[in-house]
Design a protein around this motif. Sequence first.
Motif, PDB file in Angstrom:
ATOM      1  N   PRO A 185      38.672  38.974  30.754  1.00  0.00           N
ATOM      2  CA  PRO A 185      39.385  39.917  31.624  1.00  0.00           C
ATOM      3  C   PRO A 185      40.847  40.003  31.222  1.00  0.00           C
ATOM      4  CG  PRO A 185      38.880  37.869  32.784  1.00  0.00           C
ATOM      5  CD  PRO A 185      38.208  37.775  31.461  1.00  0.00           C
ATOM      6  N   SER A 186      41.442  41.135  31.483  1.00  0.00           N
ATOM      7  CA  SER A 186      42.860  41.290  31.152  1.00  0.00           C
ATOM      8  C   SER A 186      43.706  40.606  32.222  1.00  0.00           C
ATOM      9  CB  SER A 186      43.206  42.781  31.104  1.00  0.00           C
ATOM     10  OG  SER A 186      43.112  43.299  32.420  1.00  0.00           O
ATOM     11  N   LEU A 187      44.953  40.362  31.887  1.00  0.00           N
ATOM     12  CA  LEU A 187      45.891  39.785  32.880  1.00  0.00           C
ATOM     13  C   LEU A 187      45.963  40.680  34.115  1.00  0.00           C
ATOM     14  CD1 LEU A 187      49.119  38.395  31.188  1.00  0.00           C
ATOM     15  CD2 LEU A 187      47.354  37.173  32.456  1.00  0.00           C
ATOM     16  N   ALA A 188      45.971  41.986  33.859  1.00  0.00           N
ATOM     17  CA  ALA A 188      46.063  42.926  34.983  1.00  0.00           C
ATOM     18  C   ALA A 188      44.849  42.784  35.900  1.00  0.00           C
ATOM     19  CB  ALA A 188      46.167  44.348  34.452  1.00  0.00           C
ATOM     20  N   ASP A 189      43.651  42.602  35.288  1.00  0.00           N
ATOM     21  CA  ASP A 189      42.441  42.417  36.110  1.00  0.00           C
ATOM     22  C   ASP A 189      42.589  41.166  36.982  1.00  0.00           C
ATOM     23  OD1 ASP A 189      41.267  44.581  34.957  1.00  0.00           O
ATOM     24  OD2 ASP A 189      40.085  43.426  33.484  1.00  0.00           O
TER      25      ASP A 189
END
Length: 278
Positions: free
Chosen positions: A8-12
């Motif tokens: 997952p991305s940091l934003a997720d």
Amino acid sequence: MTHPSAPPSLADLRAEIDRIDAAMHHLLMERSAIIDRLVQVKRSQGTEGGSAFRPAREADMMRRLVERHHGLLPLDTVESIWRVIIATFTYVQAPYAVHADLAVGEPAMRDSARFHFGFTVPFVPHMGASGVIEAVEASKGDLGLLPATVGTIPWWTALEPERAPKIIARLPFVERADHPAALPVFVVSHPIPDAAVTEVRVYSVRVSGWSARAGHALPAFAEVLIAPDEALDGAALLVSLPPGHDIGEVLTALKGAGAGIRGMCAVGSHAAIHKVHA
Ligand SMILES: O=C(O)C(=O)C[C@]1(C(=O)O)C=C[C@@H](O)C=C1
């Protein structure tokens, strides 16, 4: 297009954190609404007034919190968060102040007060136990913090009169090595008969003919603070008795060692100390 197994991305992950933070905040607001209803029930039962501090309930809640906790978050953090939640919800039900005896050392006592009651509850420093006891006695529902450590002043004799404040709790509720607010502290308040915990009973005992022999005769099950009494060979004892023991056992042991009992008086009770081994 993102691959299904891609990390997952940091934003997720930050979106997840925001979701959890909002949920926790909403749960706290939901808790407030329940406290509102709890106050109405207490009012209808005539059990409100004075302090809203319910030591039996709090000791039980803190024990269960510690037992169910696991994972990365330090127990110190979880315990301090819940102390602030509960102490503040006690405060919103009925405002109170915490009076503390700083004579034992300001940093340790202040840490204990802030850890257990947070920053919304007013903190009132005193230099000496008598000021704390007098302030609590004069108040509607304030709490007093007094050191459960050996000193030279037998402050507990001031709790003997019937209308004087009594010991209702001992902090920290959960003891362990390296507790961040480790100072053992007794909480005193006006007696709260409907909510007192009587697992550990506490007595003020005045002894004449005090000697090392009498000190050695004290049973190991009793936790005893000893201070010199006004009389030359006298001692004032604060005796804490765990469940299943009777103060008569202590008095018999003292008499057997040649000491005289000049007085004995119950000065409160509190929940059994819950110890956690790391
Ligand atoms: O259970 C109660 O009687 C409450 O007042 C609620 C509550 C809490 O916030 O959970 C607050 C104060 C008491 O000392 C114990 C618990």
